[in-house]
Design a protein around this motif. Structure first.
Motif, PDB file in Angstrom:
ATOM      1  N   LEU A  91      -0.110  -0.719  -6.454  1.00  0.00           N
ATOM      2  CA  LEU A  91       0.969  -0.953  -6.810  1.00  0.00           C
ATOM      3  C   LEU A  91       0.715  -0.312  -7.737  1.00  0.00           C
ATOM      4  O   LEU A  91       1.550   0.570  -8.381  1.00  0.00           O
ATOM      5  CB  LEU A  91       1.272  -2.438  -6.846  1.00  0.00           C
ATOM      6  CG  LEU A  91       3.108  -2.329  -7.861  1.00  0.00           C
ATOM      7  CD1 LEU A  91       3.851  -1.749  -6.776  1.00  0.00           C
ATOM      8  CD2 LEU A  91       3.357  -3.934  -8.158  1.00  0.00           C
ATOM      9  N   ASP A  92      -0.124  -0.568  -9.031  1.00  0.00           N
ATOM     10  CA  ASP A  92      -0.005  -0.180 -10.212  1.00  0.00           C
ATOM     11  C   ASP A  92      -0.166   1.380 -10.077  1.00  0.00           C
ATOM     12  O   ASP A  92       0.552   2.164 -11.123  1.00  0.00           O
ATOM     13  CB  ASP A  92      -1.319  -0.971 -10.827  1.00  0.00           C
ATOM     14  CG  ASP A  92      -1.059  -0.091 -12.659  1.00  0.00           C
ATOM     15  OD1 ASP A  92      -0.369  -1.192 -13.583  1.00  0.00           O
ATOM     16  OD2 ASP A  92      -1.924  -0.185 -12.696  1.00  0.00           O
ATOM     17  N   GLU A  93      -0.843   1.636  -9.038  1.00  0.00           N
ATOM     18  CA  GLU A  93      -1.413   3.234  -9.475  1.00  0.00           C
ATOM     19  C   GLU A  93       0.418   4.263  -8.434  1.00  0.00           C
ATOM     20  O   GLU A  93       0.497   4.904  -9.095  1.00  0.00           O
ATOM     21  CB  GLU A  93      -2.433   3.604  -8.697  1.00  0.00           C
ATOM     22  CG  GLU A  93      -3.122   3.613  -8.688  1.00  0.00           C
ATOM     23  CD  GLU A  93      -5.261   3.357  -7.406  1.00  0.00           C
ATOM     24  OE1 GLU A  93      -5.662   3.654  -8.501  1.00  0.00           O
ATOM     25  OE2 GLU A  93      -4.470   3.198  -6.499  1.00  0.00           O
ATOM     26  N   ALA A  94       0.849   3.436  -7.886  1.00  0.00           N
ATOM     27  CA  ALA A  94       2.240   4.043  -7.491  1.00  0.00           C
ATOM     28  C   ALA A  94       3.173   4.470  -8.537  1.00  0.00           C
ATOM     29  O   ALA A  94       3.547   5.252  -8.766  1.00  0.00           O
ATOM     30  CB  ALA A  94       2.832   3.338  -6.488  1.00  0.00           C
ATOM     31  N   LEU A  95       3.003   3.109  -9.028  1.00  0.00           N
ATOM     32  CA  LEU A  95       3.864   2.980 -10.468  1.00  0.00           C
ATOM     33  C   LEU A  95       4.140   4.287 -11.860  1.00  0.00           C
ATOM     34  O   LEU A  95       5.310   4.729 -11.781  1.00  0.00           O
ATOM     35  CB  LEU A  95       3.974   2.219 -10.997  1.00  0.00           C
ATOM     36  CG  LEU A  95       5.015   0.198  -9.781  1.00  0.00           C
ATOM     37  CD1 LEU A  95       4.859  -0.657 -11.272  1.00  0.00           C
ATOM     38  CD2 LEU A  95       6.394   0.561  -9.842  1.00  0.00           C
ATOM     39  N   ALA A 152       0.725  -0.914   0.076  1.00  0.00           N
ATOM     40  CA  ALA A 152       0.304  -0.233  -0.030  1.00  0.00           C
ATOM     41  C   ALA A 152       0.776   2.009   0.291  1.00  0.00           C
ATOM     42  O   ALA A 152       2.199   1.407   0.999  1.00  0.00           O
ATOM     43  CB  ALA A 152      -1.417   0.397   0.925  1.00  0.00           C
ATOM     44  N   TRP A 153       0.307   2.135  -0.615  1.00  0.00           N
ATOM     45  CA  TRP A 153       0.910   3.679  -0.855  1.00  0.00           C
ATOM     46  C   TRP A 153       0.527   4.936  -0.732  1.00  0.00           C
ATOM     47  O   TRP A 153      -0.860   4.400  -1.384  1.00  0.00           O
ATOM     48  CB  TRP A 153       1.954   3.456  -2.673  1.00  0.00           C
ATOM     49  CG  TRP A 153       2.292   2.032  -3.121  1.00  0.00           C
ATOM     50  CD1 TRP A 153       1.825   1.280  -3.488  1.00  0.00           C
ATOM     51  CD2 TRP A 153       3.549   1.724  -2.334  1.00  0.00           C
ATOM     52  NE1 TRP A 153       2.670  -0.024  -3.423  1.00  0.00           N
ATOM     53  CE2 TRP A 153       4.009   0.086  -3.101  1.00  0.00           C
ATOM     54  CE3 TRP A 153       5.018   2.452  -1.767  1.00  0.00           C
ATOM     55  CZ2 TRP A 153       5.134  -0.302  -2.887  1.00  0.00           C
ATOM     56  CZ3 TRP A 153       6.189   1.509  -2.029  1.00  0.00           C
ATOM     57  CH2 TRP A 153       6.254  -0.003  -2.288  1.00  0.00           C
ATOM     58  N   LYS A 154       1.258   5.718  -0.425  1.00  0.00           N
ATOM     59  CA  LYS A 154       0.385   6.591  -0.595  1.00  0.00           C
ATOM     60  C   LYS A 154       1.654   8.135  -0.985  1.00  0.00           C
ATOM     61  O   LYS A 154       2.530   7.955  -1.665  1.00  0.00           O
ATOM     62  CB  LYS A 154       0.215   8.149   1.161  1.00  0.00           C
ATOM     63  CG  LYS A 154      -0.418   7.241   2.438  1.00  0.00           C
ATOM     64  CD  LYS A 154      -0.761   7.710   3.251  1.00  0.00           C
ATOM     65  CE  LYS A 154      -1.909   7.213   4.072  1.00  0.00           C
ATOM     66  NZ  LYS A 154      -1.612   8.120   5.172  1.00  0.00           N
ATOM     67  N   VAL A 155       0.247   9.233  -2.019  1.00  0.00           N
ATOM     68  CA  VAL A 155       0.919   9.830  -2.480  1.00  0.00           C
ATOM     69  C   VAL A 155       1.022  11.368  -1.789  1.00  0.00           C
ATOM     70  O   VAL A 155       0.028  11.652  -1.297  1.00  0.00           O
ATOM     71  CB  VAL A 155       0.896  10.044  -4.508  1.00  0.00           C
ATOM     72  CG1 VAL A 155      -0.742  10.138  -4.029  1.00  0.00           C
ATOM     73  CG2 VAL A 155       1.544  10.985  -4.937  1.00  0.00           C
ATOM     74  N   LEU A 215       5.317  12.534  -4.569  1.00  0.00           N
ATOM     75  CA  LEU A 215       6.507  12.034  -3.916  1.00  0.00           C
ATOM     76  C   LEU A 215       5.863  10.340  -2.643  1.00  0.00           C
ATOM     77  O   LEU A 215       4.675  10.460  -2.534  1.00  0.00           O
ATOM     78  CB  LEU A 215       7.189  12.890  -2.861  1.00  0.00           C
ATOM     79  CG  LEU A 215       7.784  12.070  -1.522  1.00  0.00           C
ATOM     80  CD1 LEU A 215       9.423  11.601  -1.968  1.00  0.00           C
ATOM     81  CD2 LEU A 215       8.020  12.180  -0.086  1.00  0.00           C
ATOM     82  N   VAL A 216       6.116   9.168  -4.099  1.00  0.00           N
ATOM     83  CA  VAL A 216       4.909   8.202  -3.057  1.00  0.00           C
ATOM     84  C   VAL A 216       6.009   7.995  -1.893  1.00  0.00           C
ATOM     85  O   VAL A 216       6.802   7.640  -1.529  1.00  0.00           O
ATOM     86  CB  VAL A 216       5.239   7.489  -4.287  1.00  0.00           C
ATOM     87  CG1 VAL A 216       4.714   5.366  -3.958  1.00  0.00           C
ATOM     88  CG2 VAL A 216       4.623   7.854  -5.766  1.00  0.00           C
ATOM     89  N   HIS A 217       5.087   7.058  -1.153  1.00  0.00           N
ATOM     90  CA  HIS A 217       5.255   6.579   0.178  1.00  0.00           C
ATOM     91  C   HIS A 217       5.200   5.651   0.417  1.00  0.00           C
ATOM     92  O   HIS A 217       3.724   5.026  -0.124  1.00  0.00           O
ATOM     93  CB  HIS A 217       4.765   7.648   1.739  1.00  0.00           C
ATOM     94  CG  HIS A 217       5.428   9.001   1.598  1.00  0.00           C
ATOM     95  ND1 HIS A 217       6.672   9.381   2.078  1.00  0.00           N
ATOM     96  CD2 HIS A 217       5.046  10.124   0.856  1.00  0.00           C
ATOM     97  CE1 HIS A 217       6.970  10.527   1.906  1.00  0.00           C
ATOM     98  NE2 HIS A 217       5.345  11.251   1.315  1.00  0.00           N
ATOM     99  N   GLU A 220      -4.432   7.106  -0.993  1.00  0.00           N
ATOM    100  CA  GLU A 220      -4.074   6.187  -1.310  1.00  0.00           C
ATOM    101  C   GLU A 220      -3.400   5.284  -2.445  1.00  0.00           C
ATOM    102  O   GLU A 220      -4.767   5.246  -3.519  1.00  0.00           O
ATOM    103  CB  GLU A 220      -4.509   5.096  -0.443  1.00  0.00           C
ATOM    104  CG  GLU A 220      -4.371   5.380   1.058  1.00  0.00           C
ATOM    105  CD  GLU A 220      -5.736   4.708   1.844  1.00  0.00           C
ATOM    106  OE1 GLU A 220      -5.960   3.816   2.004  1.00  0.00           O
ATOM    107  OE2 GLU A 220      -5.620   5.532   3.407  1.00  0.00           O
ATOM    108  N   LEU A 221      -2.909   4.328  -2.937  1.00  0.00           N
ATOM    109  CA  LEU A 221      -2.461   4.205  -3.958  1.00  0.00           C
ATOM    110  C   LEU A 221      -1.719   1.962  -4.073  1.00  0.00           C
ATOM    111  O   LEU A 221      -1.450   1.944  -2.476  1.00  0.00           O
ATOM    112  CB  LEU A 221      -0.848   4.087  -4.549  1.00  0.00           C
ATOM    113  CG  LEU A 221      -1.470   6.147  -4.930  1.00  0.00           C
ATOM    114  CD1 LEU A 221      -0.111   6.416  -5.331  1.00  0.00           C
ATOM    115  CD2 LEU A 221      -2.462   6.686  -5.668  1.00  0.00           C
TER     116      LEU A 221
END
Length: 167
Positions: free
Chosen positions: A127-131, A93-96, A109-111, A124-125
């Motif tokens: 994996l695909d959205e983070a990339l 799980a990622w945050k932007v 900035l992706v965290h 919240e993102l």
């Protein structure tokens, strides 16, 4: 909660491929992703030698369509295995974080989701959205939470095809 198996499994009617109905025993049942299966036991004769026989139970898991209940029988005592819902697949799980720069387009900035430097309530993102976010101009991955390290595998594998694949 499972119950102790009954002393004698309750009767069940097995419908054979030829349509015969044979009364057997039901020592267990279980739910699968596609159907209920019933552990049907039939007591038949088994050869013990050239001239001898003895009773023996033959058991087989049978789909529900091939068994019928015996009227008046309590099947609540039959040990039952219910299907457990599958565990959710492990996912990152990622945050932007949208960063403002003077006179320039905002950077991203992706965290990692729980990074202490990520702003509260950030988008919240998966994996695909983070990339996809990292593909944007001015975007970068956080080095405080190791998002850069974690995402580098996918970033590098998208930029450099695996030459060993299919060789």
């Amino acid at each position: 909660m499972s119950t102790a198996p009954p002393a004698e499994p309750p009767p069940i009617i097995l419908v054979t491929p030829t349509g015969q109905k044979i009364t057997g025993r039901l020592p267990g049942r279980r739910q699968t992703a596609r159907a209920w299966l019933y552990d049907v036991g039939l007591v038949l004769w088994k050869s013990t030698g050239p001239e001898g026989t003895e009773p023996a139970e033959y058991r087989q898991w049978v789909p529900a369509a091939h068994v019928k209940p015996v009227d008046g029988t309590d099947y609540s005592v039959v040990p039952t295995q219910h299907l457990r819902p599958p565990a959710p697949p492990p996912q990152w799980a990622w945050k932007v974080e949208r960063q403002q720069h003077r006179g320039r387009a905002p950077g991203l900035l992706v965290h990692v989701y729980d990074c202490p430097t990520a702003p509260p309530g950030g988008e919240e993102l998966n994996l695909d959205e983070a990339l996809t976010a990292l593909d944007r101009s001015g975007a970068r991955a956080c080095t405080e939470c190791d998002a850069a390290v974690a995402l580098s595998y996918w970033i590098n594998s998208r930029e450099t095809p695996d030459t060993d694949f299919g060789a």
